[in-house]
Scaffold this motif. Structure first.
Motif, short mmCIF file in Angstrom:
data_model
loop_
_atom_site.label_atom_id
_atom_site.label_comp_id
_atom_site.label_asym_id
_atom_site.label_seq_id
_atom_site.Cartn_x
_atom_site.Cartn_y
_atom_site.Cartn_z
N ALA A 197 75.71 89.96 103.53
CA ALA A 197 75.40 88.99 102.72
C ALA A 197 75.13 87.74 103.69
O ALA A 197 74.05 86.95 102.74
N ARG A 244 71.48 86.04 102.60
CA ARG A 244 71.35 84.60 102.50
C ARG A 244 70.96 83.21 103.23
O ARG A 244 70.10 82.75 102.91
N ILE A 291 68.03 80.74 102.77
CA ILE A 291 68.18 79.35 103.78
C ILE A 291 66.65 79.30 103.89
O ILE A 291 66.37 77.52 103.45
N SER A 316 74.46 79.77 105.88
CA SER A 316 75.14 80.26 105.22
C SER A 316 76.76 80.99 105.00
O SER A 316 77.47 81.21 104.56
N TRP A 353 78.49 78.35 104.09
CA TRP A 353 78.59 78.86 102.22
C TRP A 353 79.03 79.78 101.91
O TRP A 353 80.31 79.49 101.22
N SER A 354 79.23 81.16 102.31
CA SER A 354 80.15 82.37 102.34
C SER A 354 81.76 81.74 101.83
O SER A 354 82.38 82.39 100.87
#
Length: 125
Positions: free
Chosen positions: A73, A77, A81, A96, A99-100
């Protein structure tokens, strides 16, 4: 939660002018996430500038936070990005990762300035 970008780690480890910005974040290990790509970048940079024992010491300090592996994931992502914000692979993976976990990314890298979830501190040289 906080993620300190490689630039912040280097500033802290080499006691740069802005080390005080990153020190409280790095020392708050209960709220510190460390993307695995930052381990790579810091180890490489410290080896180039100092030596391997100093690099291993830096990694030991970084591992006091929670090291975050690159998951599928996070990788997918990161590719989005990278395309949207024209960031290099490593920087996309770092963002990323932040953000996760809904973490704030702290950095001195200008290309992160203005992105969501980023606290950018221009280097005071």
């Amino acid at each position: 939660m906080n993620v300190v970008d490689t630039s912040g780690w280097i500033e802290f480890l080499f006691e740069g002018n802005d080390a005080g910005v990153f020190a409280p974040l790095i020392e708050d290990v209960d709220n510190l996430l460390v993307p695995v790509i930052c381990l790579y970048e810091v180890f490489k940079k410290v080896n180039a500038v100092a030596d391997e024992p100093k690099a291993l010491q830096a990694i030991g300090q970084m591992k006091q936070g929670r090291v975050m592996d690159v998951t599928e994931a996070i990788a997918l992502r990161a590719s989005l990005i990278s395309l949207k914000h024209r960031l290099p692979m490593a920087d996309s993976l770092i963002l990323s990762t932040a953000w996760s976990e809904q973490a704030t990314l702290w950095t001195q890298d200008k290309h992160f300035a203005g992105l969501p979830g980023v606290e950018y501190k221009a280097a005071s040289r």
